[in-house]
Design a protein around this motif. Structure first.
Motif, short mmCIF file in Angstrom:
data_model
loop_
_atom_site.label_atom_id
_atom_site.label_comp_id
_atom_site.label_asym_id
_atom_site.label_seq_id
_atom_site.Cartn_x
_atom_site.Cartn_y
_atom_site.Cartn_z
N LYS A 60 37.70 54.35 36.60
CA LYS A 60 38.33 53.53 37.65
C LYS A 60 37.33 53.07 38.71
CE LYS A 60 42.75 55.94 37.25
NZ LYS A 60 43.71 56.80 37.97
N LYS A 62 34.90 50.91 40.25
CA LYS A 62 34.58 49.50 39.98
C LYS A 62 33.14 49.14 40.33
CE LYS A 62 38.87 48.33 38.97
NZ LYS A 62 39.26 49.09 37.82
N GLN A 63 32.58 49.79 41.35
CA GLN A 63 31.23 49.47 41.78
C GLN A 63 30.35 50.72 41.71
OE1 GLN A 63 32.64 47.84 45.57
NE2 GLN A 63 31.70 45.90 44.95
#
Length: 172
Positions: A60, A62-63
């Motif tokens: 999960k 994202k970055q």
């Protein structure tokens, strides 16, 4: 390979990269947990829960460049969950062998007692800023609160700490 690259690989399912990231962060997570619960067993339990939650939700993220921020956020939430579940007063572990050894024990206990008097958000912000040396911007990201709020919480929290410690010194 840098941390962001390892995080990207961990997000893609590379367990070895995830393990390396955790090994690099485990002392920081432990210190954070210990600051909340002040006993070795509970701190280790929080570290274990943090690693578990991170492992099951790494996909999960994202970055990948924010892996550390994301992991600290999980650790803070695990520590707060642990405290809520325990619903008990936590005392300073007399056998603690951490970073506080340079200071006289009564100063450490006074600081922890004073921190305990702060509300949960103020205590968390002060601990992240001064115990973990986290930049204000990162604290804002970890706690999902505006930068200006972090600054205000730090200012008010430090003022309250001064009052709490001052009251203890005048009583002692």
């Amino acid at each position: 390979m840098n941390q962001t690259e390892r995080a990207q690989r961990a997000i893609s399912g590379d367990e070895d990269s995830f393990t390396l990231l955790i090994q690099e962060s485990r002392e920081k997570i432990y210190r954070m947990a210990f600051t909340y619960v002040r006993n070795k067993e509970d701190a280790l339990e929080i570290v274990q829960e943090t690693v578990y939650r991170a492992f099951i939700s790494i996909h999960k993220l994202k970055q990948p460049q924010y892996f550390q921020t994301w992991l600290i956020k999980i650790a803070v939430n695990c520590a707060l969950d642990h405290i809520r579940k325990a619903k008990k007063i936590v005392y300073m572990d007399k056998e603690h062998e951490g970073n506080y050894e340079q200071k006289p024990r009564e100063d450490v206990i006074d600081l922890h007692d004073a921190l305990d008097q702060l509300d949960e958000k103020s205590r968390t912000v002060i601990m992240l800023r001064y115990f973990e040396d986290m930049p204000i911007k990162d604290i804002s990201d970890v706690l999902d609160i505006p930068l200006s709020s972090v600054k205000s919480i730090i200012y008010r929290g430090l003022e309250k700490l001064k009052v709490n410690i001052g009251e203890r010194e005048s009583l002692g």
